[in-house]
Design an enzyme around this catalytic site. Structure first.
Site, PDB file in Angstrom:
ATOM      1  N   PHE A 145       0.852  -1.185   0.000  1.00 46.66           N
ATOM      2  CA  PHE A 145       0.000   0.000   0.000  1.00 46.66           C
ATOM      3  C   PHE A 145       0.898   1.249   0.000  1.00 46.66           C
ATOM      4  O   PHE A 145       1.819   1.355   0.810  1.00 46.66           O
ATOM      5  CB  PHE A 145      -0.904  -0.015   1.235  1.00 46.66           C
ATOM      6  N   ASP A 216       0.775  -4.149   8.840  1.00 51.41           N
ATOM      7  CA  ASP A 216      -0.350  -3.246   8.657  1.00 51.41           C
ATOM      8  C   ASP A 216      -1.618  -4.094   8.546  1.00 51.41           C
ATOM      9  O   ASP A 216      -1.745  -4.917   7.636  1.00 51.41           O
ATOM     10  CB  ASP A 216      -0.135  -2.403   7.392  1.00 51.41           C
ATOM     11  N   TYR A 241     -10.988   3.477  10.592  1.00 52.20           N
ATOM     12  CA  TYR A 241     -12.245   3.832   9.914  1.00 52.20           C
ATOM     13  C   TYR A 241     -12.728   2.794   8.919  1.00 52.20           C
ATOM     14  O   TYR A 241     -13.777   2.964   8.330  1.00 52.20           O
ATOM     15  CB  TYR A 241     -12.126   5.197   9.231  1.00 52.20           C
ATOM     16  N   LYS A 242     -11.948   1.727   8.697  1.00 49.46           N
ATOM     17  CA  LYS A 242     -12.403   0.689   7.762  1.00 49.46           C
ATOM     18  C   LYS A 242     -13.289  -0.299   8.509  1.00 49.46           C
ATOM     19  O   LYS A 242     -14.322   0.099   9.042  1.00 49.46           O
ATOM     20  CB  LYS A 242     -11.194   0.047   7.082  1.00 49.46           C
ATOM     21  N   ARG A 390     -13.617  -4.799  -6.139  1.00 56.27           N
ATOM     22  CA  ARG A 390     -13.533  -5.227  -4.742  1.00 56.27           C
ATOM     23  C   ARG A 390     -14.912  -5.220  -4.088  1.00 56.27           C
ATOM     24  O   ARG A 390     -15.600  -4.193  -4.102  1.00 56.27           O
ATOM     25  CB  ARG A 390     -12.581  -4.317  -3.955  1.00 56.27           C
TER      26      ARG A 390
HETATM   27  C1  LIG Z   1      -6.405   2.685   4.466  1.00 49.17           C
HETATM   28  C2  LIG Z   1      -4.997   2.280   4.715  1.00 49.17           C
HETATM   29  C3  LIG Z   1      -4.128   3.119   5.410  1.00 49.17           C
HETATM   30  C4  LIG Z   1      -4.592   4.478   5.875  1.00 49.17           C
HETATM   31  O1  LIG Z   1      -3.550   5.279   6.322  1.00 49.17           O
HETATM   32  P1  LIG Z   1      -3.892   6.702   6.971  1.00 49.17           P
HETATM   33  O2  LIG Z   1      -2.603   7.241   7.370  1.00 49.17           O
HETATM   34  O3  LIG Z   1      -4.794   6.436   8.149  1.00 49.17           O
HETATM   35  O4  LIG Z   1      -4.566   7.528   5.932  1.00 49.17           O
HETATM   36  C5  LIG Z   1      -2.845   2.666   5.660  1.00 49.17           C
HETATM   37  N1  LIG Z   1      -2.430   1.458   5.230  1.00 49.17           N
HETATM   38  C6  LIG Z   1      -3.246   0.618   4.535  1.00 49.17           C
HETATM   39  C7  LIG Z   1      -2.760  -0.716   4.110  1.00 49.17           C
HETATM   40  C8  LIG Z   1      -4.543   1.016   4.257  1.00 49.17           C
HETATM   41  O5  LIG Z   1      -5.343   0.223   3.567  1.00 49.17           O
END
Ligand SMILES: *Cc1c(COP(=O)(O)O)cnc(C)c1O
Length: 429
Positions: A145, A216, A241-242, A390
């Site tokens: 990511f 992560d 938030y997910k 997805r």
């Molecule tokens: C959504 C997501 C993030 C979000 O990072 P923020 O710093 O909170 O914006 C980080 N890593 C992964 C793998 C994600 O899917």
């Protein structure tokens, strides 16, 4: 091979039978996972007629969230103001939210703190791993990511580390062999394919080389059983938030293995991570445990929304969550199979549910326009370049009948080709 037209009586009959089967699966799930069903009823309904399969982007809202935020605004801000710092739990929330999330993460209640964003927490833990091991190499997957790569690149650019890229997890043993790796930074679940890595297999392999694993969990926490402590995970971060349903821009979480918690100073030393914040000491001394990873004042309003979710997570048995995830994602794949849709698209997620994270990814050449057409038909899904569609059910909220309805809409869009219309061509988030 083409799927029969959705208007064909045969497919229509099959879709009706599918709906009945899904109703039975929902009833069975209510009986078998009563505890989970009780939590499910405490979420607010979405808009009438909209089916939501985008939990990997933003999770559903706990019904109590608006009242809790309103109370912080009214009682906390308008009325009590400064007194709230003492009389409310504002300062304890990073730790108390962490304690309430610890069950679903498979951590001990002292092992988790909730603060800042995933990117910032990633930075903190990469730097922490460099400090703890005294080594310089960060192993990072090339297609991870993006924010995770950017954070590592920034640390390397500042002269604090060297990056060693791997193309896939298969290259990990070779990357570890020189014995100079400080930290391996991995996503447990790939944000495109949803392929899920086995924490309990990989963690000891990383540790055996004197390195630390930083995971992560953004696409696994709240979706599947991550069992952090049982899996021997060193360090983890994840998104609030997910699947965890903390609300738009919710804070992220940090987990640190007990043996590492006091092993080094944090890279960002702030007053909220001080051993005695309100002593206003002239010099920094880290708080014991994960509390040291706090930096500044907690995001009180965001934490009020997150607290609504954390209270629900404290009631969730992770094994039941895993079972529910398995049932929903397996059923979705079976329905796609039963309706002949695999003539048009293919499964890019692993077929073994234990190797799949939160969402199911389908490969389809026109993934983006198809996703747009689904959204305009009231079925919210997402697409990722180049060809991933997805579909992310939420194990606490999605019902099997929702999947039956999704598949019916998918069948008719593919059969009549209406997803090719020009208004669906534009890319969306
Ligand atoms: C959504 C997501 C993030 C979000 O990072 P923020 O710093 O909170 O914006 C980080 N890593 C992964 C793998 C994600 O899917």
């Amino acid at each position: 091979m083409t799927a029969p037209s959705p208007l064909s009586p045969d497919l229509d009959r099959r879709l009706t039978a599918i709906l009945l089967r899904c109703e039975q699966l929902d009833a069975q799930s209510e009986r078998e996972h009563a505890e989970l069903a009780c939590v499910s009823r405490q979420f607010a309904a979405g808009p009438e007629g909209v089916l939501y399969f985008d939990a990997n982007s933003i999770g559903p809202m706990p019904a109590s969230a608006p009242a809790r935020m309103q109370s912080v605004l009214e009682q906390g801000w308008r009325v009590a103001r400064r007194r709230s710092w003492n009389e409310s739990d504002w300062l304890e929330q990073p730790r108390s939210l962490g304690a309430r999330l610890s069950r679903v993460l498979g951590a001990d209640p002292d092992g988790v703190v909730v603060c800042d964003t995933t990117s910032i927490n990633h930075y903190k833990l990469l730097r922490f791993a460099l400090a703890v091991t005294g080594r310089r190499v960060i192993v990072v997957e090339r297609s991870v990511f993006p924010t995770n790569r950017y954070v590592a690149e920034g640390i390397a650019r500042a002269g604090l580390a060297e990056l060693r890229n791997i193309e896939s997890i298969d290259d990990l043993p070779a990357a570890l062999t020189p014995g100079d790796v400080a930290v391996v930074s991995l996503s447990q679940v790939d944000y495109r394919s949803s392929a899920r890595l086995d924490l309990s297999k990989l963690s000891p392999r990383i540790t055996a080389h004197g390195a630390l694993g930083l995971w992560d969990l953004s696409h696994s926490a709240g979706a599947v059983d991550v069992a952090l402590q049982r899996s021997g995970v060193d360090l983890a971060v994840g998104c609030g938030y997910k699947y965890l349903c903390g609300g738009p821009g919710a804070p992220s979480f940090i987990y640190v293995h007990p043996r590492l918690r006091d092993a080094a100073w944090p890279a960002l030393c702030g007053w909220m991570g001080h051993a005695d914040t309100f002593a206003f000491d002239a010099h920094y001394a880290p708080a014991a445990g994960v509390g040291r990873f706090q930096v500044g004042t907690p995001a009180v309003l965001a934490n009020a929304a997150m607290a609504a979710a954390a209270d629900l997570w404290a009631e969730v048995d992770p094994a039941q969550l895993e079972a529910r995830h398995r049932s929903l994602s397996q059923t979705l794949i079976e329905l796609i199979e039963d309706t002949g849709l695999f003539a048009h698209l293919s499964l890019s997620s692993p077929s073994d549910p234990a190797r799949r994270g939160g969402h199911v990814a389908l490969r389809f050449e026109g993934a983006q326009p198809l996703a747009n057409a689904l959204v305009s038909a009231g079925v919210v899904v997402s697409a990722r370049k180049p060809d991933a569609l997805r579909i992310a059910p939420h194990p606490l909220v999605t019902r099997h009948v929702d999947l039956a309805r999704l598949v019916r809409v998918l069948c008719s869009l593919i059969a009549d080709g209406s997803w090719r219309q020009p208004q669906f061509a534009k890319a969306t988030v």
